[in-house]
Design a protein around this motif. Structure first.
Motif, mmCIF file in Angstrom:
data_model
loop_
_atom_site.group_PDB
_atom_site.id
_atom_site.type_symbol
_atom_site.label_atom_id
_atom_site.label_comp_id
_atom_site.label_asym_id
_atom_site.label_seq_id
_atom_site.Cartn_x
_atom_site.Cartn_y
_atom_site.Cartn_z
ATOM 1 N N LEU A 84 0.856 -1.184 0.000
ATOM 2 C CA LEU A 84 0.000 0.000 0.000
ATOM 3 C C LEU A 84 0.890 1.232 0.000
ATOM 4 N N HIS A 85 0.629 2.146 -0.938
ATOM 5 C CA HIS A 85 1.561 3.252 -1.169
ATOM 6 C C HIS A 85 0.793 4.450 -1.707
ATOM 7 N N GLY A 86 1.223 5.653 -1.353
ATOM 8 C CA GLY A 86 0.655 6.857 -1.933
ATOM 9 C C GLY A 86 0.949 6.934 -3.418
ATOM 10 N N MET A 90 4.536 6.547 -6.203
ATOM 11 C CA MET A 90 4.431 5.095 -6.309
ATOM 12 C C MET A 90 5.280 4.551 -7.457
ATOM 13 N N ALA A 91 5.285 5.242 -8.593
ATOM 14 C CA ALA A 91 6.057 4.756 -9.738
ATOM 15 C C ALA A 91 7.551 4.777 -9.454
ATOM 16 N N ILE A 109 3.008 -6.470 -5.737
ATOM 17 C CA ILE A 109 1.978 -5.631 -6.353
ATOM 18 C C ILE A 109 1.773 -4.362 -5.525
ATOM 19 N N PHE A 110 2.001 -3.225 -6.150
ATOM 20 C CA PHE A 110 1.735 -1.935 -5.519
ATOM 21 C C PHE A 110 0.312 -1.494 -5.837
ATOM 22 N N THR A 111 -0.336 -0.922 -4.856
ATOM 23 C CA THR A 111 -1.628 -0.304 -5.118
ATOM 24 C C THR A 111 -1.856 0.824 -4.127
ATOM 25 N N THR A 157 3.915 5.567 -14.944
ATOM 26 C CA THR A 157 4.046 6.947 -14.516
ATOM 27 C C THR A 157 2.669 7.485 -14.167
ATOM 28 N N LYS A 158 2.608 8.362 -13.191
ATOM 29 C CA LYS A 158 1.330 8.946 -12.795
ATOM 30 C C LYS A 158 0.971 10.062 -13.768
ATOM 31 N N VAL A 159 -0.275 10.028 -14.274
ATOM 32 C CA VAL A 159 -0.692 11.011 -15.268
ATOM 33 C C VAL A 159 -1.927 11.802 -14.857
#
Length: 335
Positions: A84-86, A90-91, A109-111, A157-159
């Motif tokens: 569990l990650h912000g 996260m990327a 698995i990250f979520t 990547t966060k978009v």
């Protein structure tokens, strides 16, 4: 039933809204997850490990090492791992951990979520259920599970800040898509060798993002003795200003004089840097700059931090940086 270790690092998914006037957000202990998502107990035997509760903007390489060590020390006892990650970094963390683990044989698995788990319209429950389900499968990747897609961690990547589809994988297809069934399509296969963990990262690098009007020569004094690498975020396929007061060339020459490793990345998220395409790129290549290929900036940075920590020789770093280590880039085929 598969045994899954859920590692808590914080972020929006770990928050709950207090039922008082101030409305502040507090941390939600991992052992209370089944209260909100009772379906989890039907998927796997889940145990929780609260490493820390951090806003992901506060995450740093020391936290990556702590997380990697926690997975390594519990590796034989569990079938898979969910982190569990912000979402903001996260990327970066997923990319960093992908380089830590060689010959991975189990899913990591990250979520996270865009809204706290305790909010009625939260995406947290769906993301967490999907992540735990993926962690039970024979899947040897560090991946991000978000909005019914499984993306390779070092390709993500966060978009989006406000959309539930917060992540994309610009230069690699999703590893799996989750609908009525889970279709795994592009995952790495186990090598057959034992898993090895190398959790170390060097902070001896600098990232320079170009913009119209930047005078790169101003940044030469920042090239301190402890700077061993510079990643330049250029334009398009690796283009940059090469004349007048705005030229990047004096900065590149200063790096070369100091034996600083230079990488050209791109501010464009799709496609790959090609230093042969324009004259400025060819100049950069002659000065020793190498291309980041089609890596995300998160992968380009964490890969360099990992290699700087592992190797002292510039030749070893250069050789490893241009090679595909964990599926983080598309191989460049030369004739």
């Amino acid at each position: 039933m598969k045994r899954i270790l859920l590692l808590q690092t914080g972020g929006t998914i770990a928050m709950q809204i207090r039922r008082d006037a101030d409305g502040r957000l507090n941390n939600l202990p991992s052992d209370s997850l089944e209260k909100y998502i009772p379906e989890l107990s039907a998927i796997a035997d889940i145990e929780c490990l609260d490493l820390f509760f951090k806003d992901s903007s506060d995450m740093n390489p020391n936290d990556w090492v702590t997380l990697a060590r926690a997975i390594e020390s519990n590796y034989d006892a569990y079938d898979g791992f969910v982190v569990l990650h912000g979402t903001d970094t996260m990327a970066y963390t997923a990319s960093a951990l992908s380089f830590c683990f060689k010959n991975l044989t189990k899913p990591v698995i990250f979520t996270g979520s865009q809204l706290p788990l305790s909010v009625i319209r939260s995406d947290a429950g769906r993301n967490l259920i999907n992540a735990v389900q993926m962690a039970t499968l024979p899947f040897c990747e560090v991946a991000i599970c978000f909005s019914d897609k499984i993306l390779r961690g070092n390709r993500s990547t966060k978009v989006s800040i406000g959309d539930f589809t917060a992540f994309t994988s610009p230069n690699h297809p999703a590893l799996a898509e989750i609908g009525i069934d889970i279709h795994v399509k592009h995952a790495l296969r186990p090598s057959g060798n034992a898993m090895e963990c190398y959790p170390a990262f060097s902070e001896e690098l600098m990232v320079l993002q170009l913009f119209p009007g930047i005078k790169p020569a101003r940044y030469i004094p920042l090239l301190a003795e402890q700077t061993r690498a510079v990643i330049i975020s250029g334009y398009g396929s690796g283009n940059f200003p090469s004349s007048g007061d705005y030229s990047l060339i004096p900065f590149l020459e200063a790096c070369m004089e100091r034996n600083i490793f230079m990488v050209m990345a791109s501010q464009a998220v799709f496609d790959a840097v090609d230093l042969e395409k324009y004259s400025s790129g060819r100049i950069a290549r002659e000065l020793g700059v190498i291309s980041s290929g089609d890596m995300t900036i998160e992968a380009a940075v964490t890969k360099m931090m990992y290699l700087l920590a592992r190797y002292s020789s510039p030749y070893q770093i250069r050789d490893a940086y241009v090679r595909v280590l964990r599926g983080e880039m598309t191989p460049v085929h030369t004739s």
